[in-house]
Design a protein around this motif. Structure first.
Motif, PDB file in Angstrom:
ATOM      1  N   LEU A 154      45.426  45.252  44.583  1.00  0.00           N
ATOM      2  CA  LEU A 154      45.036  44.158  43.791  1.00  0.00           C
ATOM      3  C   LEU A 154      45.903  43.451  42.620  1.00  0.00           C
ATOM      4  O   LEU A 154      45.882  42.319  42.369  1.00  0.00           O
ATOM      5  N   SER A 155      46.669  44.242  42.048  1.00  0.00           N
ATOM      6  CA  SER A 155      47.522  43.856  41.105  1.00  0.00           C
ATOM      7  C   SER A 155      48.765  43.119  41.400  1.00  0.00           C
ATOM      8  O   SER A 155      49.258  42.120  40.684  1.00  0.00           O
ATOM      9  N   ARG A 156      49.134  43.315  42.524  1.00  0.00           N
ATOM     10  CA  ARG A 156      50.222  42.588  42.848  1.00  0.00           C
ATOM     11  C   ARG A 156      50.296  40.919  42.994  1.00  0.00           C
ATOM     12  O   ARG A 156      51.064  40.202  42.817  1.00  0.00           O
ATOM     13  N   GLU A 157      48.896  40.720  43.721  1.00  0.00           N
ATOM     14  CA  GLU A 157      48.507  39.076  43.951  1.00  0.00           C
ATOM     15  C   GLU A 157      47.172  38.863  43.388  1.00  0.00           C
ATOM     16  O   GLU A 157      46.392  38.431  44.317  1.00  0.00           O
ATOM     17  N   SER A 158      47.013  38.954  42.173  1.00  0.00           N
ATOM     18  CA  SER A 158      45.541  38.705  41.582  1.00  0.00           C
ATOM     19  C   SER A 158      45.547  37.175  41.261  1.00  0.00           C
ATOM     20  O   SER A 158      46.578  37.097  40.569  1.00  0.00           O
ATOM     21  N   PRO A 159      44.420  36.508  41.402  1.00  0.00           N
ATOM     22  CA  PRO A 159      43.238  36.874  42.023  1.00  0.00           C
ATOM     23  C   PRO A 159      43.148  36.912  43.471  1.00  0.00           C
ATOM     24  O   PRO A 159      42.083  37.066  43.899  1.00  0.00           O
ATOM     25  N   ALA A 160      44.240  36.253  44.063  1.00  0.00           N
ATOM     26  CA  ALA A 160      43.996  36.072  45.547  1.00  0.00           C
ATOM     27  C   ALA A 160      43.679  37.628  46.123  1.00  0.00           C
ATOM     28  O   ALA A 160      42.720  37.519  47.133  1.00  0.00           O
ATOM     29  N   ALA A 176      49.884  41.597  52.846  1.00  0.00           N
ATOM     30  CA  ALA A 176      48.768  41.923  51.751  1.00  0.00           C
ATOM     31  C   ALA A 176      47.399  42.185  52.176  1.00  0.00           C
ATOM     32  O   ALA A 176      46.862  43.232  51.614  1.00  0.00           O
ATOM     33  N   LYS A 177      46.923  41.672  52.916  1.00  0.00           N
ATOM     34  CA  LYS A 177      45.470  41.386  53.527  1.00  0.00           C
ATOM     35  C   LYS A 177      45.516  43.117  54.014  1.00  0.00           C
ATOM     36  O   LYS A 177      44.443  43.770  53.969  1.00  0.00           O
ATOM     37  N   ALA A 178      46.473  43.531  54.896  1.00  0.00           N
ATOM     38  CA  ALA A 178      46.376  44.973  55.583  1.00  0.00           C
ATOM     39  C   ALA A 178      46.419  45.942  54.503  1.00  0.00           C
ATOM     40  O   ALA A 178      45.560  46.959  54.644  1.00  0.00           O
ATOM     41  N   GLU A 179      47.161  45.789  53.389  1.00  0.00           N
ATOM     42  CA  GLU A 179      47.073  46.533  52.230  1.00  0.00           C
ATOM     43  C   GLU A 179      45.811  46.970  51.450  1.00  0.00           C
ATOM     44  O   GLU A 179      45.339  48.132  51.339  1.00  0.00           O
ATOM     45  N   VAL A 180      45.037  45.760  51.405  1.00  0.00           N
ATOM     46  CA  VAL A 180      43.732  45.617  50.788  1.00  0.00           C
ATOM     47  C   VAL A 180      42.996  46.464  51.695  1.00  0.00           C
ATOM     48  O   VAL A 180      42.152  47.207  51.282  1.00  0.00           O
ATOM     49  N   ALA A 181      42.946  46.055  52.993  1.00  0.00           N
ATOM     50  CA  ALA A 181      41.841  46.671  53.620  1.00  0.00           C
ATOM     51  C   ALA A 181      42.115  48.155  53.697  1.00  0.00           C
ATOM     52  O   ALA A 181      41.074  48.779  53.883  1.00  0.00           O
ATOM     53  N   CYS A 194      37.658  48.987  29.086  1.00  0.00           N
ATOM     54  CA  CYS A 194      38.620  48.241  29.897  1.00  0.00           C
ATOM     55  C   CYS A 194      37.957  46.920  30.358  1.00  0.00           C
ATOM     56  O   CYS A 194      36.741  46.934  30.934  1.00  0.00           O
ATOM     57  N   ILE A 195      38.471  45.715  30.123  1.00  0.00           N
ATOM     58  CA  ILE A 195      38.325  44.634  30.810  1.00  0.00           C
ATOM     59  C   ILE A 195      38.977  44.508  32.113  1.00  0.00           C
ATOM     60  O   ILE A 195      40.084  44.416  32.147  1.00  0.00           O
ATOM     61  N   SER A 196      38.236  44.845  33.232  1.00  0.00           N
ATOM     62  CA  SER A 196      38.488  45.236  34.497  1.00  0.00           C
ATOM     63  C   SER A 196      38.607  44.309  35.662  1.00  0.00           C
ATOM     64  O   SER A 196      37.673  43.708  35.896  1.00  0.00           O
ATOM     65  N   THR A 197      39.694  44.339  36.663  1.00  0.00           N
ATOM     66  CA  THR A 197      39.738  43.815  37.741  1.00  0.00           C
ATOM     67  C   THR A 197      39.149  44.828  38.935  1.00  0.00           C
ATOM     68  O   THR A 197      38.167  44.161  39.588  1.00  0.00           O
TER      69      THR A 197
END
Length: 320
Positions: free
Chosen positions: A252-258, A285-290, A211-214
């Motif tokens: 990550l996938s919802r707002e990539s690459p931010a 979105a920041k809270a979800e990533v955290a 996989c070329i992966s994020t």
């Protein structure tokens, strides 16, 4: 077309699609970029991808792309391969980018199906063959119809694979049955790589090569463990690890690459800065990533090695 003989046994496993760090003045942050490269090399990745989707390639000038490729080659020092994004919807521009990548020392280029123009399959085929005639580098094809509108059909892929210069495919379709459908029609040396972290395990289990992966940007060792377990037939262990990473992949996938850049900023690697038209994440979105990073934990995000750098969750980011 000139004869070529490329062997891509190295093109397997999880390969990170690296973001491009920017400083407070919107310049490329080469020091931060070197840290990203070193972290992945210490994790044992077979290659790194630069100037591609996660790297915001469409916002980089050709000179900036060349600078990044040179920096990646310098950081790698032969310890891993450097794959340079060199795609365009203009064949002549794709050739120019490919030649720059070759001059900068890249080991291969990743070339996307021409976007926006909506070419016929015969046009897509001619596009890639013309690029191949312009370089001695091996070429990895990139099929991502959600961004290009046109897909790279199975028939076109089979025809292109007859040239050994085309060594693999980054498949962003999410079609996990494609390896089973195509494997017998492709040369044994041709590599099939998923471009979709959510379905990568199923893609590999069905005969894909990696996989070329994020996700690998954030959790490289866990991604390598998923691949290793899958290849050794330990699918239950691979699925367990995949499920652990599922919330992070969703974030990550919802707002990539931010979202990717925000995650890496939480781990202390880069600033979360992006270039327009990409903007920073909203607070939810920041809270979800955290939350997703906190659930994985520091130990499983660390890549101990010569640098001794072990990422730690930044409390100020987690609370933002």
């Amino acid at each position: 077309m000139r004869p070529h003989a490329h062997h891509a046994t190295w093109l397997a496993g999880y390969i990170p699609d690296l973001p491009t760090p920017f400083d407070e003045n919107d310049r490329i942050d080469l020091a931060a970029f070197a840290k990203l490269c070193e972290r992945q090399i210490e994790a044992g990745v077979p290659a790194i991808v630069v100037c591609e989707t996660a790297g915001e390639a469409s916002t980089l000038t050709p000179a900036e792309q060349e600078t990044i490729i040179c920096a990646a080659v310098q950081a790698a020092r032969g310890r891993t391969r450097v794959i340079a994004g060199a795609g365009s919807n203009s064949t002549s521009q794709a050739i120019a980018l490919t030649r720059r990548a070759e001059a900068a020392g890249a080991d291969a280029v990743l070339s996307v199906v021409p976007y926006y123009n909506k070419p016929m399959q015969i046009g897509i085929q001619a596009h890639f063959r013309t690029i191949a005639d312009s370089t001695a580098l091996p070429i990895i094809l990139h099929d991502i119809p959600s961004r290009t509108i046109r897909e790279l059909s199975d028939e076109t892929l089979v025809l292109l694979s007859q040239s050994r210069q085309f060594i693999g495919l980054r498949d962003g379709t999410g079609d996990v049955l494609r390896p089973m459908r195509l494997r017998s029609r492709l040369p044994s040396s041709f590599r099939l790589l998923s471009g979709d972290d959510a379905t990568a395990l199923a893609f590999v289990a069905n005969g894909g090569d990696g996989c070329i992966s994020t996700l690998s940007n954030v959790a490289p060792e866990l991604c390598q463990a998923i691949f290793s377990n899958c290849r050794q037939g330990r699918l239950q262990s691979a699925r367990y690890l995949q499920n652990r990473l599922a919330p992070l992949n969703a974030a990550l996938s919802r707002e990539s690459p931010a979202a990717l850049k925000y995650a890496l900023s939480m781990l202390g690697f880069i600033r979360p800065s992006t270039r327009l038209p990409i903007v920073g994440l909203a607070e939810p979105a920041k809270a979800e990533v955290a939350r997703a990073i906190a659930e994985i934990g520091d130990e499983d995000l660390a890549c101990p090695g010569k640098s001794g750098h072990r990422p730690r969750l930044r409390k100020d980011s987690a609370n933002s």
